[in-house]
Design a protein around this motif. Structure first.
Motif, PDB file in Angstrom:
ATOM      1  N   CYS A 141      18.556   8.927  -4.407  1.00  0.00           N
ATOM      2  CA  CYS A 141      18.068   8.272  -3.192  1.00  0.00           C
ATOM      3  C   CYS A 141      16.894   9.103  -2.688  1.00  0.00           C
ATOM      4  CB  CYS A 141      19.184   8.198  -2.149  1.00  0.00           C
ATOM      5  SG  CYS A 141      18.678   7.380  -0.624  1.00  0.00           S
ATOM      6  N   GLY A 142      15.719   8.489  -2.601  1.00  0.00           N
ATOM      7  CA  GLY A 142      14.513   9.225  -2.211  1.00  0.00           C
ATOM      8  C   GLY A 142      13.990   8.799  -0.861  1.00  0.00           C
ATOM      9  N   PHE A 143      13.962   9.717   0.090  1.00  0.00           N
ATOM     10  CA  PHE A 143      13.260   9.552   1.367  1.00  0.00           C
ATOM     11  C   PHE A 143      13.757   8.353   2.180  1.00  0.00           C
ATOM     12  CE2 PHE A 143      10.571  11.621  -1.765  1.00  0.00           C
ATOM     13  CZ  PHE A 143      10.430  12.847  -1.137  1.00  0.00           C
ATOM     14  N   THR A 178      19.893  -5.339  -1.475  1.00  0.00           N
ATOM     15  CA  THR A 178      21.163  -5.122  -0.786  1.00  0.00           C
ATOM     16  C   THR A 178      21.020  -4.010   0.251  1.00  0.00           C
ATOM     17  OG1 THR A 178      23.520  -4.664  -1.144  1.00  0.00           O
ATOM     18  CG2 THR A 178      22.013  -3.375  -2.466  1.00  0.00           C
ATOM     19  N   ASP A 179      21.912  -4.032   1.221  1.00  0.00           N
ATOM     20  CA  ASP A 179      22.037  -2.893   2.139  1.00  0.00           C
ATOM     21  C   ASP A 179      22.898  -1.855   1.424  1.00  0.00           C
ATOM     22  OD1 ASP A 179      22.702  -1.062   4.098  1.00  0.00           O
ATOM     23  OD2 ASP A 179      22.891  -2.568   5.683  1.00  0.00           O
ATOM     24  N   ILE A 180      22.360  -0.666   1.234  1.00  0.00           N
ATOM     25  CA  ILE A 180      23.064   0.331   0.425  1.00  0.00           C
ATOM     26  C   ILE A 180      24.269   0.948   1.141  1.00  0.00           C
ATOM     27  CG2 ILE A 180      21.094   0.822  -1.043  1.00  0.00           C
ATOM     28  CD1 ILE A 180      20.631   3.384   0.628  1.00  0.00           C
ATOM     29  N   LEU A 181      24.533   0.506   2.363  1.00  0.00           N
ATOM     30  CA  LEU A 181      25.793   0.925   3.003  1.00  0.00           C
ATOM     31  C   LEU A 181      26.965   0.105   2.482  1.00  0.00           C
ATOM     32  CD1 LEU A 181      24.922   1.584   6.766  1.00  0.00           C
ATOM     33  CD2 LEU A 181      24.784   3.104   4.800  1.00  0.00           C
ATOM     34  N   MET A 230      17.935  -0.534  -6.191  1.00  0.00           N
ATOM     35  CA  MET A 230      18.552  -1.294  -5.087  1.00  0.00           C
ATOM     36  C   MET A 230      17.844  -0.975  -3.784  1.00  0.00           C
ATOM     37  SD  MET A 230      22.637  -1.195  -5.729  1.00  0.00           S
ATOM     38  CE  MET A 230      23.333  -2.052  -7.135  1.00  0.00           C
ATOM     39  N   ASP A 231      17.455  -2.010  -3.057  1.00  0.00           N
ATOM     40  CA  ASP A 231      16.727  -1.801  -1.801  1.00  0.00           C
ATOM     41  C   ASP A 231      16.946  -3.000  -0.880  1.00  0.00           C
ATOM     42  OD1 ASP A 231      14.227   0.287  -1.052  1.00  0.00           O
ATOM     43  OD2 ASP A 231      14.236  -1.584   0.095  1.00  0.00           O
ATOM     44  N   LEU A 232      16.779  -2.736   0.404  1.00  0.00           N
ATOM     45  CA  LEU A 232      16.923  -3.761   1.443  1.00  0.00           C
ATOM     46  C   LEU A 232      15.703  -4.676   1.518  1.00  0.00           C
ATOM     47  CD1 LEU A 232      18.786  -4.287   3.982  1.00  0.00           C
ATOM     48  CD2 LEU A 232      17.321  -2.677   5.204  1.00  0.00           C
ATOM     49  N   SER A 233      14.538  -4.104   1.217  1.00  0.00           N
ATOM     50  CA  SER A 233      13.275  -4.798   1.481  1.00  0.00           C
ATOM     51  C   SER A 233      12.809  -5.588   0.260  1.00  0.00           C
ATOM     52  CB  SER A 233      12.208  -3.756   1.878  1.00  0.00           C
ATOM     53  OG  SER A 233      10.911  -4.238   1.609  1.00  0.00           O
ATOM     54  N   TRP A 244       8.421  16.252  -6.240  1.00  0.00           N
ATOM     55  CA  TRP A 244       9.765  16.288  -5.639  1.00  0.00           C
ATOM     56  C   TRP A 244      10.717  15.328  -6.366  1.00  0.00           C
ATOM     57  CZ3 TRP A 244       7.008  15.559  -0.331  1.00  0.00           C
ATOM     58  CH2 TRP A 244       6.499  16.787   0.110  1.00  0.00           C
ATOM     59  N   ARG A 245      10.220  14.148  -6.735  1.00  0.00           N
ATOM     60  CA  ARG A 245      11.100  13.201  -7.441  1.00  0.00           C
ATOM     61  C   ARG A 245      11.486  13.737  -8.816  1.00  0.00           C
ATOM     62  NH1 ARG A 245       7.350   9.800  -5.451  1.00  0.00           N
ATOM     63  NH2 ARG A 245       7.939   8.721  -3.537  1.00  0.00           N
ATOM     64  N   LYS A 246      10.509  14.351  -9.499  1.00  0.00           N
ATOM     65  CA  LYS A 246      10.815  14.915 -10.829  1.00  0.00           C
ATOM     66  C   LYS A 246      11.877  16.009 -10.718  1.00  0.00           C
ATOM     67  CE  LYS A 246       6.479  13.840 -13.191  1.00  0.00           C
ATOM     68  NZ  LYS A 246       6.986  12.487 -13.414  1.00  0.00           N
ATOM     69  N   LEU A 272      19.087   4.250  -5.090  1.00  0.00           N
ATOM     70  CA  LEU A 272      19.354   3.530  -3.838  1.00  0.00           C
ATOM     71  C   LEU A 272      18.208   3.725  -2.848  1.00  0.00           C
ATOM     72  CD1 LEU A 272      23.158   4.364  -3.571  1.00  0.00           C
ATOM     73  CD2 LEU A 272      22.046   2.359  -4.591  1.00  0.00           C
ATOM     74  N   ALA A 273      17.843   2.618  -2.185  1.00  0.00           N
ATOM     75  CA  ALA A 273      16.627   2.597  -1.366  1.00  0.00           C
ATOM     76  C   ALA A 273      15.452   2.942  -2.275  1.00  0.00           C
ATOM     77  CB  ALA A 273      16.734   3.541  -0.181  1.00  0.00           C
ATOM     78  N   SER A 274      15.389   2.220  -3.356  1.00  0.00           N
ATOM     79  CA  SER A 274      14.485   2.527  -4.474  1.00  0.00           C
ATOM     80  C   SER A 274      13.024   2.269  -4.161  1.00  0.00           C
ATOM     81  CB  SER A 274      14.890   1.668  -5.666  1.00  0.00           C
ATOM     82  OG  SER A 274      15.024   0.316  -5.237  1.00  0.00           O
ATOM     83  N   LYS A 323       0.818  -1.221   0.000  1.00  0.00           N
ATOM     84  CA  LYS A 323       0.000   0.000   0.000  1.00  0.00           C
ATOM     85  C   LYS A 323       0.848   1.266   0.000  1.00  0.00           C
ATOM     86  CE  LYS A 323      -3.762  -2.361   2.226  1.00  0.00           C
ATOM     87  NZ  LYS A 323      -4.342  -2.756   3.504  1.00  0.00           N
ATOM     88  N   TYR A 324       2.173   1.104  -0.151  1.00  0.00           N
ATOM     89  CA  TYR A 324       3.094   2.236   0.007  1.00  0.00           C
ATOM     90  C   TYR A 324       2.791   3.384  -0.969  1.00  0.00           C
ATOM     91  CZ  TYR A 324       7.412   4.920  -0.163  1.00  0.00           C
ATOM     92  OH  TYR A 324       8.320   5.959  -0.152  1.00  0.00           O
ATOM     93  N   ASP A 325       2.627   3.064  -2.253  1.00  0.00           N
ATOM     94  CA  ASP A 325       2.442   4.142  -3.252  1.00  0.00           C
ATOM     95  C   ASP A 325       1.165   4.925  -2.975  1.00  0.00           C
ATOM     96  OD1 ASP A 325       4.749   3.534  -4.578  1.00  0.00           O
ATOM     97  OD2 ASP A 325       3.788   2.259  -6.073  1.00  0.00           O
TER      98      ASP A 325
HETATM   99  C1  LIG Z   1      10.435   5.826   2.432  1.00  0.00           C
HETATM  100  S1  LIG Z   1      10.958   4.520   1.386  1.00  0.00           S
HETATM  101  C2  LIG Z   1      11.433   5.401  -0.090  1.00  0.00           C
HETATM  102  C3  LIG Z   1      11.284   4.590  -1.347  1.00  0.00           C
HETATM  103  C4  LIG Z   1      11.531   5.347  -2.634  1.00  0.00           C
HETATM  104  N1  LIG Z   1      12.904   5.784  -2.733  1.00  0.00           N
HETATM  105  C5  LIG Z   1      10.597   6.507  -2.809  1.00  0.00           C
HETATM  106  O1  LIG Z   1      11.064   7.596  -3.191  1.00  0.00           O
HETATM  107  O2  LIG Z   1       9.397   6.344  -2.605  1.00  0.00           O
HETATM  108  C6  LIG Z   1      12.513   4.110   2.096  1.00  0.00           C
HETATM  109  C7  LIG Z   1      13.152   2.885   1.447  1.00  0.00           C
HETATM  110  O3  LIG Z   1      14.479   2.752   1.969  1.00  0.00           O
HETATM  111  C8  LIG Z   1      14.768   1.379   2.030  1.00  0.00           C
HETATM  112  N2  LIG Z   1      15.933   1.212   2.921  1.00  0.00           N
HETATM  113  C9  LIG Z   1      16.051   1.605   4.210  1.00  0.00           C
HETATM  114  N3  LIG Z   1      17.267   1.295   4.684  1.00  0.00           N
HETATM  115  C10 LIG Z   1      17.938   0.695   3.674  1.00  0.00           C
HETATM  116  C11 LIG Z   1      19.247   0.155   3.556  1.00  0.00           C
HETATM  117  N4  LIG Z   1      20.108   0.167   4.561  1.00  0.00           N
HETATM  118  N5  LIG Z   1      19.604  -0.385   2.365  1.00  0.00           N
HETATM  119  C12 LIG Z   1      18.734  -0.410   1.328  1.00  0.00           C
HETATM  120  N6  LIG Z   1      17.481   0.095   1.377  1.00  0.00           N
HETATM  121  C13 LIG Z   1      17.090   0.641   2.544  1.00  0.00           C
HETATM  122  C14 LIG Z   1      13.486   0.771   2.557  1.00  0.00           C
HETATM  123  O4  LIG Z   1      13.417  -0.618   2.363  1.00  0.00           O
HETATM  124  C15 LIG Z   1      12.446   1.572   1.735  1.00  0.00           C
HETATM  125  O5  LIG Z   1      12.129   0.917   0.544  1.00  0.00           O
END
Ligand SMILES: C[S@@+](CC[C@H](N)C(=O)[O-])C[C@H]1O[C@@H](n2cnc3c(N)ncnc32)[C@H](O)[C@@H]1O
Length: 239
Positions: free
Chosen positions: A122-124, A105-108, A86-89, A46-48, A65-67, A30-32
């Motif tokens: 990287c967004g939010f 992946t963990d983007i660190l 690339m995203d953790l979840s 904001w993304r644009k 990153l954290a897509s 339900k995120y979007d």
């Molecule tokens: C608020 S959402 C933003 C998603 C997207 N970038 C956007 O603009 O809507 C934050 C995202 O960061 C990801 N995230 C948080 N920590 C992370 C990490 N260490 N490595 C990769 N992704 C991560 C989460 O899984 C989540 O998908």
């Protein structure tokens, strides 16, 4: 429903990484919809703006990153840039309909060679990371000299009236909308998570230390959101 986020103390380290992963796995479907509702669709704008200010030519290879569900990847592809998501979840990546290649992946710790990428978006997500300076160093490692970055996150408005309205909205209204339509704990975390973000001055200084130049910090929509753009310096810039 309670969760690991229903605590006054802010989680750190691996505990934070795991809690963030669980939270986004849970809210992914339900995120979007929630994003569009709680931001009155400003998130789209904001993304644009981030993609426009990234200002990379068509064909550039960019890591988003954290897509999440891939919104930035869609905007990047529209201007001819080639994104990798690339995203953790796993839940968020599964909901990504951008068509970009996806990497969990963990983007660190990016699975990418040094100086091999034209840009990063990287967004939010900055406030969700366990260690922001390490993230800045990591993107400084993978972006080639002359490459560009655009980083978006929420912000604390400087204007006291907007700041007051924003705190009422995110502190009281958004958690109720979240509880009604998605996961209450996740949307109670949203206002608290802003406390993780360092000041703009600190982030700009950390980006410079990580090898970026021309760092520009902007407040968008009266300071509801912040955008940082920068260029990866070349060895000559650093002499
Ligand atoms: C608020 S959402 C933003 C998603 C997207 N970038 C956007 O603009 O809507 C934050 C995202 O960061 C990801 N995230 C948080 N920590 C992370 C990490 N260490 N490595 C990769 N992704 C991560 C989460 O899984 C989540 O998908």
């Amino acid at each position: 429903m309670t969760s690991e986020w229903d605590t006054e103390e802010l989680l750190e380290g691996d505990e934070k990484v795991e809690a963030v992963r669980h939270m986004f796995d849970a809210i992914a479907p339900k995120y979007d919809r929630l994003n569009r509702i709680i931001s009155f669709r400003l998130d789209v704008r904001w993304r644009k703006r981030a993609v426009r200010d990234l200002a990379l030519p068509a064909g550039s290879r960019v890591l988003d990153l954290a897509s999440g569900t891939g919104d930035l990847c869609i905007d990047l592809a529209r201007v001819g840039v080639r994104p990798i998501s690339m995203d953790l979840s796993f839940g968020m990546l599964s909901a990504d309909r951008s068509g970009a290649p996806r990497v969990q992946t963990d983007i660190l710790r990016l699975p990418v060679p040094d100086a091999s990428i034209d840009g990063v978006t990287c967004g939010f997500a900055l406030r969700n990371l366990a260690d922001l300076p390490t993230f800045f160093d990591e993107i400084g490692r993978v972006v080639r000299p002359g490459g560009r970055i655009a980083l978006l996150d929420v912000s604390v408005p400087r204007n006291p009236v907007i700041r007051w309205g924003n705190s009422i909205y995110f502190g009281h209204v958004v958690p109720r909308i979240g509880a009604l339509l998605s996961d209450g704990a996740a949307y109670r975390y949203l206002p608290k998570s802003v406390a993780y973000l360092p000041s703009p001055e600190t982030m700009v200084a950390d980006l410079r230390s990580a090898g970026f130049t021309d760092v520009v910090h902007s407040q968008l929509s009266g300071g509801l959101t912040q955008l940082m753009v920068a260029t990866r310096s070349s060895p000559v810039d650093r002499d």
